[in-house]
Every structure is written in C-alpha cells, then in structure tokens.
Design an enzyme around this catalytic site. Structure first.
Site, PDB file in Angstrom:
ATOM      1  CD  GLU A  63      -1.811  -2.784   1.104  1.00 36.31           C
ATOM      2  OE1 GLU A  63      -0.669  -3.063   2.214  1.00 36.31           O
ATOM      3  OE2 GLU A  63      -2.495  -2.884   1.859  1.00 36.31           O
ATOM      4  CE  LYS A 175     -17.038  -7.553   3.950  1.00 43.67           C
ATOM      5  NZ  LYS A 175     -15.900  -8.535   4.140  1.00 43.67           N
ATOM      6  CG  MET A 484      21.789  12.917   4.029  1.00 45.07           C
ATOM      7  SD  MET A 484      23.158  14.019   3.147  1.00 45.07           S
ATOM      8  CE  MET A 484      22.231  14.923   1.959  1.00 45.07           C
TER       9      MET A 484
HETATM   10  C1  LIG Z   1      12.004   6.126   6.099  1.00 44.29           C
HETATM   11  C2  LIG Z   1      13.257   6.935   6.591  1.00 44.29           C
HETATM   12  N1  LIG Z   1      13.544   6.386   7.004  1.00 44.29           N
HETATM   13  C3  LIG Z   1      15.660   6.533   7.330  1.00 44.29           C
HETATM   14  C4  LIG Z   1      15.369   8.129   6.829  1.00 44.29           C
HETATM   15  C5  LIG Z   1      16.814   8.428   7.494  1.00 44.29           C
HETATM   16  N2  LIG Z   1      18.087   8.598   6.075  1.00 44.29           N
HETATM   17  C6  LIG Z   1      17.899  10.234   5.390  1.00 44.29           C
HETATM   18  S1  LIG Z   1      18.868  10.056   4.105  1.00 44.29           S
HETATM   19  C7  LIG Z   1      19.549   8.610   4.589  1.00 44.29           C
HETATM   20  C8  LIG Z   1      21.017   7.619   3.626  1.00 44.29           C
HETATM   21  C9  LIG Z   1      19.705   7.214   2.580  1.00 44.29           C
HETATM   22  O1  LIG Z   1      20.334   6.153   1.824  1.00 44.29           O
HETATM   23  P1  LIG Z   1      20.308   5.880   0.287  1.00 44.29           P
HETATM   24  O2  LIG Z   1      19.029   5.637  -0.200  1.00 44.29           O
HETATM   25  O3  LIG Z   1      21.455   5.431  -0.357  1.00 44.29           O
HETATM   26  O4  LIG Z   1      20.723   7.215  -0.860  1.00 44.29           O
HETATM   27  P2  LIG Z   1      22.566   8.284  -0.009  1.00 44.29           P
HETATM   28  O5  LIG Z   1      22.479   8.999   0.704  1.00 44.29           O
HETATM   29  O6  LIG Z   1      23.125   7.591   0.193  1.00 44.29           O
HETATM   30  O7  LIG Z   1      22.101   8.741  -1.581  1.00 44.29           O
HETATM   31  C10 LIG Z   1      18.802   7.677   5.661  1.00 44.29           C
HETATM   32  C11 LIG Z   1      18.958   6.765   6.282  1.00 44.29           C
HETATM   33  C12 LIG Z   1      14.843   8.533   6.125  1.00 44.29           C
HETATM   34  N3  LIG Z   1      14.695  10.070   4.852  1.00 44.29           N
HETATM   35  N4  LIG Z   1      13.474   7.953   5.386  1.00 44.29           N
END
Ligand SMILES: Cc1ncc(C[n+]2csc(CCOP(=O)(O)OP(=O)(O)O)c2C)c(N)n1
Ligand SMILES: [Mg+2]
Length: 572
Positions: A63, A175, A484
């Site tokens: 979903e 429902k 990040m």
């Molecule tokens: C659902 C969710 N959980 C945790 C976060 C915290 N968060 C922000 S950026 C990030 C890293 C994302 O990693 P990736 O998808 O590999 O992207 P990159 O930064 O490596 O380009 C996280 C864990 C978030 N934004 N959303």
C-alpha cells in the site's frame, strides 16, 4: 434539446446504487483515469464492483507503493491521485504516504475500508482507528456513517483535496456502507461555509509590495512549490524579467523558473548554492512566492535574511509569519498575485550593483566536485543523465545524498518534471512515485534516481513496472551506504559510522533480472555513458546499478544550527 439531455443525465445519475458502485460512478464523474490500490476483506465489496467497472486500477505490491504512486501521478498531472486500501494493516501502510502528501501539499483522495459499522470499536479483525491515526496527517477526513451521504462526501473530498492549499483527504468506508443502497446524485454543489480559501490577493497589499520593490536595492524572489501548484511559472518569469529581480528556488520549487535563466541563482538552503544563500543573507527585500520557510531552507532563523523586508505570497494564511516575521503578507493564489504585480508594472528597482555582485559570486563559487580518472563521481552521473535527456526528463528521487545531487546538477528548465519527497524526506518514495509519473505522462522519459538504501524500502514495485511495461529508467546511485547518514557521521560524529555502511548490498542487476527486467551495471564514466545511452534508447524498463565513489559528500553545506551565510565546502 441540450437542456433536455441534461435533465435526462441527471435522472440517470439519480439511480439507486450500492456504496461501492457510487464510489465507482463518482470516480468516473471526477474523470479519474487511474487508481492505485490493494484489496482486502473490508474493501471486497468495492473490489467486486471494480472488477467490471472499466476503472483502470493499478495493483501495487504494497500500500505504501500505491500512495507514493498516486503522489507521483498528482505531482506530474496536477490532478488528484486516488488510492484505495483495506482496513487495519492496509490503512496503516499508507500513513507514511499521507504524511508525505500533507507535508508537500499533494492532492490525494484516499479510500480506506473499515470493519462493519456494527463492530466498530470492538477490536474486530483488522480494525484500526484510521480516522484517529490520520487526523493530523490529512487535510480532512470522513467516516461514512450513512450511505446516503457518500456522494456528497466524495464530492467534497475531491473539492477539498484540490482547492486552496492542496492536500490528502481520506474517506473511511465501513464494509456495510459499500453494500447498502441509496439514491446516487452527484450533481450537487459543494457547500462548505467553513472552507472558503482566499484566492484573490488584497489589492492594497499588492500596492505595498510594488512600493517596496521600487525602493529596493537588493531584492530577491524565493519561489516554492506554490508556484507549481498554481501553474504560475510563466507569470513568475514575466514578473522577474519585468522587475529585474533574481530568483531562488526551494527544493520543491525547482523547475518553476528555468535553471539556465541569467536571473536564476540556484537552490537555497542546507545544500543550496553559495550565491542563493548569500543573496538571502544580503537581500534588502525578500519576496517569498509559495514557499513555507522550511528550516532546511532558512537555516538558523536568527540569521535568516537579517537585512530584508519580507513579503510572503501564500494561499495558506497559516504559513505567513509562522517562521519568519513578515511585513507584507499577501494571502492568495500565486498566479493571481503575480498577474496583479505584472499589471501594476511598478517602478523598476535599480539593481545593477546587486546583479553585478550576484554574478561575481556565481563565477567565484559555482557548484563543484573533483573528477578522477577511473572513478564514477555521483555528481558527474547526474550531469550525464541531464545531458542525455536534454534536461527534459521527468525525474523522481528518493531521499539522501543522491537527491541533493539531482537537485544541484539536474538543471530543470521546465515545470512539473521534478518529483521528490521534500518535507517528510521519505526513503522509498522514488520508485513507486515514478510509476504514477509515467502513467500521468506516458510519452515522457521518466528517470527514477534512487539510493541503494531507499531502493530497498519499496523495491517490490519493480513487479508493477515490469507488468505494465512502463519504460522507466531506474538509476541506483550505489555508494554502498546510507550516504547522507554516513556524511553526517563523518562530519558531526567523528567518523563513527554506526550502522550506515552497507558493503554487501545485493546484486541489483540480478535482482532486476529476477523480475524479468533488463539491467546493467557501470563503475566508470565510460561504462556509465554506454549503459545510460543504451537504456535511454530502450522502450522498456531498465535498471542501472551505478557504483559511484562511496566517500563522496554533498557540498556546499549549512550545518544544523548555522546561518545560511556560514555554509562550508564552497571552495577547495
Ligand atoms: C524512511 C526513512 N528512514 C530513514 C531516513 C533517514 N535517512 C535520510 S537519508 C538516509 C540515507 C539514504 O541512503 P540511500 O538511500 O542509499 O541514499 P544516499 O544518501 O546514499 O544517496 C537515511 C537513512 C529517511 N529519510 N527515511
Ligand atoms: Mg546510498
């Protein structure tokens, strides 16, 4: 004759229908082209009527995928996205998407099934208090108590979702309400005395702004997503050119003003350009058009636009003065306000020194990164995608470093090409959003640029992309990390990389192949060029796994708690 037809149609529309059929007829009356959903017990009566309804329903694999797809559809088409989910876990699975849509003002109409009216409150199987859970994350919500009310409720829901500041509206349908019958009349007017958004700006306030502009020495426009919601991009350009006022975008506003325009200064905020952030610091008049002064844009409020008189045009009066003291509040539709400003054709400010300074900053402090032989830099990858799609693709992203690099290096020239999760920052958004975006614009080149982390939060939707043969190009910016998070740990937590490095990611190419999808990998610029060109020439879905330089950081950067003028990483 025509009047006669109308009466006949009205009579036809006044037939007796069950709730499920009312829903379907209402969707047709609203000209809804596609809905995204997932069936279950409480919505079985609705799904039974959907079976031969002719309504195009996309069965996502979760979903959350359905609601992000609906958001992608809404962001690209400008029309409301429609979602249907079952009670209990179906409904709770859309909570993230509702919050996302609420934060970014995305129009959605979301139907959830509910247990039968007679057992509500008894902890019945798959019962959840969906109204209670979603109250703060919807623009409005309903629970159907009497099937006679259903047509009116649906009509109001579409009206509320799409007018004023757009947002998600939820309708919870027990429902038995889908089975019960009543007269269906959809030709009624919406009457909501308590909900009358102001669209026409106050003329006196407009005059005040015209006066302030004429006196300004260092004016700047900060344009947000409100410009795109109001379809005011043409007027923004006209006004900026008429008055010689430079334009800065928020993350969500990108594309509202052409990135290659000489008056464009780039994106503001945490990873904004030096010029945009310094312009916000130094300006003497700040005209906010449809942005909400989010903390990622303003940095530390104590240092935000300290020398400026602030004017704020917003359809939502609650946003004006919320974060930044505002001298000239203008409540109304961004397009209406800009049209009035253009018509006033006020005295142009003398901005020659200001533009000189801004152009100097642009020259002196451009966005930059180092290219290295044999290494694929993520920034270069985005530049290549920009080049090979002529800057005209519809681009969706996830959240993280890759999202910021797209915002910085994919220079959007046109509106309604950019789909990202801004306010909530939802990992897992990009892939399902691309499904909705491609369905909204079947002819467009859709590129979904996702992180290796976020991709794994909703990758089950590959199945939908393959099944519908949507020619989406999925770009994984694979840095083997929650990049990040890794960046913040490097800078603020002494390189203590707690649970942010993922060196053993799965083989994404073989994963895509398991879904029956073409897939390729690239680890150098040369390989990247080859696979990108090959994928863009393919009229089918393709997944591309780009192994980019894992230690790369996003710069410039305004550290949390700092002012925009204190950004770091602007020069080597
Ligand atoms: C659902 C969710 N959980 C945790 C976060 C915290 N968060 C922000 S950026 C990030 C890293 C994302 O990693 P990736 O998808 O590999 O992207 P990159 O930064 O490596 O380009 C996280 C864990 C978030 N934004 N959303
Ligand atoms: Mg990553």
């Amino acid at each position: 004759m025509a009047a006669n037809m109308k009466v006949k149609e009205r009579v036809a529309k006044k037939q007796t229908l069950c709730g499920a059929l009312m829903l379907i007829e209402a969707l047709k009356a609203e000209n809804v082209k596609v809905i995204f959903g997932y069936p279950g017990g409480a919505v079985l009566p609705i799904y039974d009527k959907l079976y031969e309804s002719g309504v195009f329903h996309v069965l996502t694999r979760h979903e959350q995928g359905a609601i992000h797809a609906a958001e992608g559809y809404a962001r690209i088409s400008g029309k409301p996205g429609v979602v249907i989910a079952t009670s209990g876990p179906g409904a709770t699975n859309i909570v993230t998407g509702l919050t996302d849509a609420m934060m970014d003002s995305i129009p959605l109409v979301v139907f959830t099934g509910q247990v039968a009216s007679s057992v509500i409150g008894s902890d019945a199987f798959q019962e959840a208090d969906v109204l209670g859970i979603t109250m703060p994350i919807t623009k409005h919500s309903y629970q159907v108590r009497d099937v006679h009310e259903l047509p009116k409720i649906i009509k109001e829901a579409f009206h509320i979702a799409t007018t004023g500041r757009p947002g998600p509206v939820l309708i919870d349908i027990p429902k038995d309400m889908a089975v019960a019958e009543a007269e269906f009349d959809y030709e009624q007017d919406v009457q909501l005395p308590g909900y009358q958004p102001t669209t026409k700006p106050n003329h006196l306030q407009i005059r005040k702004l015209v006066e302030a502009v004429s006196q300004a020495k260092r004016p700047v426009i900060l344009a947000g997503a409100g410009v795109l919601h109001a379809n005011a991009h043409e007027q923004l350009k006209q006004y900026a050119e008429q008055q010689h006022i430079p334009v800065i975008h928020t993350l969500l506003g990108l594309g509202g003003f052409p990135a290659d325009h000489p008056l464009f200064l780039g994106m503001a905020g945490m990873h904004g350009t030096y010029t945009a952030n310094m312009a916000l610091y130094e300006c003497d008049l700040l005209i906010n058009v449809g942005a909400r002064f989010d903390d990622r844009v303003t940095g530390n409020l104590a240092h935000f636009a300290p020398k400026a008189t602030v004017a704020h045009i917003d359809i939502d009066p609650a946003e004006i003065g919320k974060n930044v003291p505002t001298k000239i509040p203008i409540v109304g539709d961004a397009k209406e306000a800009l049209i009035q400003l253009i018509e006033q054709n006020g005295k142009r400010p003398d901005v020659s020194d200001w533009l000189k300074q801004l152009n100097e900053w642009k020259r002196e402090y451009p966005l930059m990164y180092k290219r290295e032989p044999g290494v694929l830099k993520p920034q270069r990858l985005i530049e290549m995608i920009h080049e090979y799609t002529n800057g005209e693709a519809v681009v969706t992203t996830d959240v993280g470093q890759h999202q910021m690099w797209v915002a910085q290096y994919y220079k959007f020239k046109q509106p309604h090409r950019w789909v990202t999760s801004g306010g909530l920052g939802t990992m897992g958004f990009g892939l399902p959003a691309a499904i909705g975006a491609q369905l909204a614009q079947p002819e467009a080149t859709v590129v979904s640029i996702v992180g290796d982390g976020g991709f794994q939060m909703t990758l089950q939707e590959l199945s939908v992309i393959q099944e519908l043969n949507l020619p989406i190009k999925i770009v994984i910016v694979n840095n083997q990390a929650l990049g990040m998070v890794r960046q913040w740990q490097e800078i603020f937590y002494e390189k203590r990389y707690s649970h942010s490095l993922i060196p053993n990611q799965p083989d994404f190419v073989r994963l895509a192949e398991a879904y029956g999808m073409k897939a390729m990998r690239a680890t150098t610029e040369e390989e990247a060029e080859y696979v990108l060109k090959e994928a863009l020439a393919t009229n089918a879905p393709v997944l591309l796994d780009f192994h980019v330089c894992p230690g790369e950081n996003v710069y410039p950067m305004v550290a949390p708690g700092k002012g925009l003028h204190e950004m770091v990483g602007v020069k080597w």
